[in-house]
Write a protein that holds these residues in place. Structure first.
Motif, short mmCIF file in Angstrom:
data_model
loop_
_atom_site.label_atom_id
_atom_site.label_comp_id
_atom_site.label_asym_id
_atom_site.label_seq_id
_atom_site.Cartn_x
_atom_site.Cartn_y
_atom_site.Cartn_z
N LEU A 65 0.83 -1.21 0.00
CA LEU A 65 0.00 0.00 0.00
C LEU A 65 0.87 1.26 0.00
O LEU A 65 0.58 2.23 -0.71
CB LEU A 65 -0.92 0.00 1.21
N GLY A 66 1.94 1.24 0.80
CA GLY A 66 2.83 2.38 0.84
C GLY A 66 3.48 2.65 -0.52
O GLY A 66 3.54 3.80 -0.98
N LEU A 67 3.94 1.59 -1.16
CA LEU A 67 4.55 1.76 -2.48
C LEU A 67 3.54 2.25 -3.51
O LEU A 67 3.87 3.07 -4.38
CB LEU A 67 5.18 0.43 -2.92
N ALA A 68 2.30 1.77 -3.40
CA ALA A 68 1.25 2.24 -4.31
C ALA A 68 0.97 3.72 -4.08
O ALA A 68 0.74 4.48 -5.03
CB ALA A 68 -0.02 1.41 -4.12
N LEU A 69 0.98 4.14 -2.82
CA LEU A 69 0.79 5.57 -2.51
C LEU A 69 1.86 6.43 -3.19
O LEU A 69 1.58 7.56 -3.61
CB LEU A 69 0.85 5.79 -0.99
N ALA A 70 3.07 5.89 -3.28
CA ALA A 70 4.18 6.64 -3.87
C ALA A 70 4.31 6.41 -5.37
O ALA A 70 5.23 6.96 -6.00
CB ALA A 70 5.48 6.25 -3.18
#
Length: 329
Positions: free
Chosen positions: A199-204
């Motif tokens: 999720l964090g990588l998708a946010l970025a």
């Protein structure tokens, strides 16, 4: 049967449907004792009554006049069919285990395997005669009982295992080791760290399969979420969950909704971490070691704060655990 007198209100006991329920309880008690007696200890009588209520299910809210035995027997048949379906789900869950798994998860599946020989749909249908220790990212509601609880647990476990198998085992192992060094011997959930970093990588806008969230990306995530309200944070995480599902080709609505629930559950942690000044523990990082045939070592979080100096990290790959010299960047 005086043992049952405190299980319902006195007024309810004089209503015909409740009288039919207690007549059914007497019948089941006789069957339990093989017609030797309808008098049972209070605790056992209460357990039999709970089983009856579970077996009758929705019909309990509108009991018909007359004998409830046909309803009970139909309920037992439905429960026995549910057990057969649950056994098939258990077999699928065993096959769904990722290469990276914990001892607790394997032992829980092994214990569930004994459930099918111990479960008694006639007298103790509400019971769960097995040990379920491995934690899920989204726990099964305690309102579910008996085979319904076990079946739902297995469904959620399959969703989690299917998700974990979408990542390279060495990267997943490195992330989980960073999150909990002895994760293989704990009951800690394995889905949650992988889902959080994806999720964090998708946010970025990064590749979610990489799993590692370096400090630079962590700062970008923080910059995006810092000004957000709670509602905006939920919206951003839900958008990220949709992006993860697209990137990993997750087509199952149940799996998509599970990831959305994980995203919602992550919001309080993110907001608390932002208040503390760092998202490093929400979105941990690790460093791939290029000269090791694809193996990955833990260490990025440990490298932070060491300035320009080189750092030593523990390597668990082909080097046999010897210290490796890694230059910080």
């Amino acid at each position: 049967m005086n043992a049952y007198s405190d299980l319902t209100t006195p007024a309810a006991q004089h209503e015909a449907p409740w009288e039919a329920l207690f007549l059914l309880l007497q019948t089941v008690a006789l069957r339990y004792t093989k017609e030797e007696s309808s008098s049972l200890p209070k605790e056992l009588a209460e357990e039999l009554l709970r089983s009856l209520c579970y077996t009758l299910g929705p019909a309990l809210s509108a009991l018909p006049d007359g004998s409830l035995l046909p309803l009970y027997e139909a309920g037992v048949a439905r429960t026995e069919e549910a057990v057969r379906t649950c056994r098939r789900r258990w077999q699928i869950a065993r096959l769904s285990l990722p290469k990276v798994a914990s001892l607790s998860c394997r032992e829980t599946l092994s214990s569930i395997g004994t459930f099918f020989g111990r479960y008694d749909a006639r007298f103790f249908a509400h019971a769960i005669p097995c040990d379920i220790d491995y934690q899920l990212c989204q726990p099964v509601p305690e309102t579910l009982l008996g085979v319904d609880y076990v079946a739902e647990y297995l469904s959620r476990l399959c969703i989690e295992n299917d998700f974990l198998r979408l990542f390279a085992p060495e990267r997943l192992d490195a992330l989980l080791t960073r999150a909990c060094p002895d994760y293989r011997f704990r009951i800690n959930n394995l889905y949650a760290p992988a889902a959080a970093n994806a999720l964090g990588l998708a946010l970025a806008g990064e590749d979610v399969r990489g799993l590692s969230v370096p400090e630079a990306i962590e700062r970008r995530i923080a910059a995006r979420l810092q000004p957000c309200s709670v509602q905006q944070c939920h919206a951003a995480l839900r958008e990220a969950a949709d992006a993860v599902s697209d990137a990993l080709a997750i087509k199952s609505p149940a799996a998509q909704n599970y990831l959305l629930a994980a995203a919602d559950a992550l919001v309080p942690r993110i907001r608390a971490a932002l208040a503390g000044g760092s998202l490093a523990e929400v979105f941990p990082s690790f460093v791939p070691f290029p000269g090791n045939g694809g193996h990955v070592v833990e260490g990025a979080a440990h490298l932070r704060g060491m300035g320009e100096n080189d750092a030593f990290v523990s390597f668990r790959g082909t080097s046999g655990g010897r210290p490796l010299h890694v230059s910080s960047r």
